[in-house]
Design an enzyme around this catalytic site. Structure first.
Site, mmCIF file in Angstrom:
data_model
loop_
_atom_site.group_PDB
_atom_site.id
_atom_site.type_symbol
_atom_site.label_atom_id
_atom_site.label_comp_id
_atom_site.label_asym_id
_atom_site.label_seq_id
_atom_site.Cartn_x
_atom_site.Cartn_y
_atom_site.Cartn_z
ATOM 1 N N GLU A 268 0.858 -1.197 0.000
ATOM 2 C CA GLU A 268 0.000 0.000 0.000
ATOM 3 C C GLU A 268 0.880 1.228 0.000
ATOM 4 O O GLU A 268 1.830 1.311 0.787
ATOM 5 C CB GLU A 268 -0.809 0.095 1.305
ATOM 6 C CG GLU A 268 -2.123 -0.602 1.355
ATOM 7 C CD GLU A 268 -2.846 -0.310 2.680
ATOM 8 O OE1 GLU A 268 -2.860 0.856 3.131
ATOM 9 O OE2 GLU A 268 -3.379 -1.254 3.262
ATOM 10 N N LYS A 325 -15.625 5.404 4.256
ATOM 11 C CA LYS A 325 -14.465 5.475 5.145
ATOM 12 C C LYS A 325 -14.708 6.573 6.181
ATOM 13 O O LYS A 325 -15.455 7.524 5.935
ATOM 14 C CB LYS A 325 -13.227 5.823 4.321
ATOM 15 C CG LYS A 325 -12.762 4.673 3.445
ATOM 16 C CD LYS A 325 -11.709 3.910 4.194
ATOM 17 C CE LYS A 325 -11.206 2.749 3.374
ATOM 18 N NZ LYS A 325 -9.844 2.399 3.736
ATOM 19 N N GLU A 330 -9.349 9.842 4.199
ATOM 20 C CA GLU A 330 -9.435 8.408 3.900
ATOM 21 C C GLU A 330 -10.434 8.113 2.784
ATOM 22 O O GLU A 330 -10.301 7.127 2.071
ATOM 23 C CB GLU A 330 -9.823 7.611 5.150
ATOM 24 C CG GLU A 330 -8.682 7.408 6.130
ATOM 25 C CD GLU A 330 -9.121 6.633 7.355
ATOM 26 O OE1 GLU A 330 -9.073 5.401 7.311
ATOM 27 O OE2 GLU A 330 -9.532 7.265 8.343
#
Ligand SMILES: *[C@@H]1O[C@H](CO)[C@@H](O)[C@H](O)[C@H]1NC(C)=O
Ligand SMILES: *[C@@H]1O[C@H](CO)[C@@H](O)[C@H](O)[C@H]1NC(C)=O
Length: 388
Positions: A268, A325, A330
């Site tokens: 990620e 989220k 986010e």
């Protein structure tokens, strides 16, 4: 780069050679996306699969579960899929029968039409401080590996992603070590498993989490933009971007335990395009810069100062903006809106004309969250994928 090569293809012979080279070059790119699904407005997985396959160079995805609709949707596309065992299933996988049951139910029915290449056992478990999970993670990885062997699925790797929270903080990449207490007890046996099973150590570096708002230089450093860089006083190596610093910190810690040879995968990394007003460094321009420059950096094959020439399979976080989220930033890590139009262009489109964001979407020149004098909230933990 490809354009320069193309313009030098003057004769048929050269054209053939160039085509071959471009294919080699293309097959050398290893850019994937994290396909998170914490949203109520995403298109059906089969539409996503067709879109990625026909319109982009993205040839691999990583998901935060083993969602059967996604596994079915990517059947026949050749796009490789990294799946995740949810954290709350880890304990049951620590025995072989448990691992076999999970595999039979969640993965085997989709093979070989869906190309599952890797299974992540949980996400950011080692730094979670959850003793039960930490105790069970390596046994679960080993059981799953054995279950895969028994099912003759020997090409599927087993790993687990780590945040940089597994490292002790350090001033220089070369001096970095894993958190004491975890290093010999948890990380070393895990690296040994990776070496034995030829699977990668997976990390989630987020330079975004490392910027200091009072020092604009750190933003340029994080975005791969021109800056003075930082010298590692021990190795005398010069660093011009934070991604390299973070990767070399991980590498140094691995090497000190004797595992510098284990492959590294970036599970990620990303940058939000919209955030709260007080979130420094958040903008469409910066998100596009980070992800675009990251892809160029990875594909340049330059590697890092301590790992010259190495390329890292990299999964950008994330494919979509996810509206469920918890925080504004986010919700805005996506490369694409749910209607499949780009939030900004990072150069992953096959057709040039498709890479221009449609008007009304992707306000590249639209509202950005300008810097304020408030203290930075950005030094907190990195985003945790799909686990709020
Ligand atoms: C540890 O993780 C498991 C699985 O997600 C969860 O059920 C449990 O409540 C966690 N324990 C603690 C102390 O947080
Ligand atoms: C795995 O392969 C071996 C050897 O080809 C075969 O005997 C066995 O039945 C296979 N097992 C499964 C679960 O397919």
């Amino acid at each position: 780069m490809a354009e320069t090569q193309l313009s030098s293809c003057h004769s048929l012979l050269l054209l053939l050679a160039c085509t071959l080279f471009q294919q080699l070059y293309a097959s050398n790119t290893k850019i994937g996306v994290n396909y998170g699904t914490m949203a109520d407005n995403l298109p059906p997985p089969s539409m996503v699969a067709t879109f990625l396959k026909s319109k982009t160079t993205i040839d691999r995805i990583k998901i935060f579960d083993a969602n059967p609709d996604i596994l079915r949707g990517f059947a026949g596309t050749g796009i490789s899929v990294t799946v995740t065992v949810p954290n709350d299933a880890i304990t049951s996988l620590s025995s072989l029968p448990g691992a076999q049951a999970w595999l039979s139910q969640n993965i085997l029915p989709f093979l070989p039409k869906t190309v599952v290449t890797r299974i992540c056992v949980g996400n950011e478990v080692v730094e979670s401080n959850n003793k039960t999970l930490i105790t069970n993670i390596l046994p679960a990885m080993k059981s799953l590996h054995e279950a895969l062997s028994l099912a003759n699925q020997t090409t599927i790797q087993v790993s687990t992603p780590h945040s940089l929270g597994i490292l002790d903080s350090s001033d220089t990449p070369s001096a970095t070590v894993f958190r004491r207490g975890h290093d010999k007890a948890i990380i070393a046996p895990m690296l040994d498993f990776h070496r034995r099973t030829k699977s990668p150590f997976m990390v989630n570096p987020y330079p975004f989490a490392g910027i200091t708002p009072t020092e604009p230089e750190t933003v340029n450093y994080a975005l791969f933009k021109p800056n003075n860089g930082i010298r590692d006083e021990a190795t005398w190596l010069h660093y011009t971007n934070m991604f390299d610093t973070q990767m070399d910190a991980i590498f140094s810690a691995m090497k000190k335990l004797g595992y510098g040879d284990v492959e590294l995968v970036v599970a990620e990394t990303g940058w939000p395009s919209i955030g709260e007003p007080h979130e420094e460094g958040v903008s469409f321009e910066n998100a596009a810069s980070y992800n675009g420059n990251l892809i160029k950096h990875i594909n340049s094959g330059k590697g890092t100062p301590l790992m010259p020439g190495r390329t890292f399979e990299t999964f950008i976080f994330s494919l979509f903006n996810e509206n469920l989220k918890p925080t504004v930033s986010e919700r805005n890590y996506g490369l694409f809106y749910p209607d499949l139009t780009p939030v900004y262009d990072v150069g992953v489109f096959i057709a040039e004309e498709a890479s221009v964001p449609r008007s009304g979407f992707g306000p590249i020149s639209g509202p950005t969250s300008g810097p304020t004098s408030e203290p930075s909230p950005i030094s907190g933990p990195a985003p945790q994928g799909n686990f709020p």
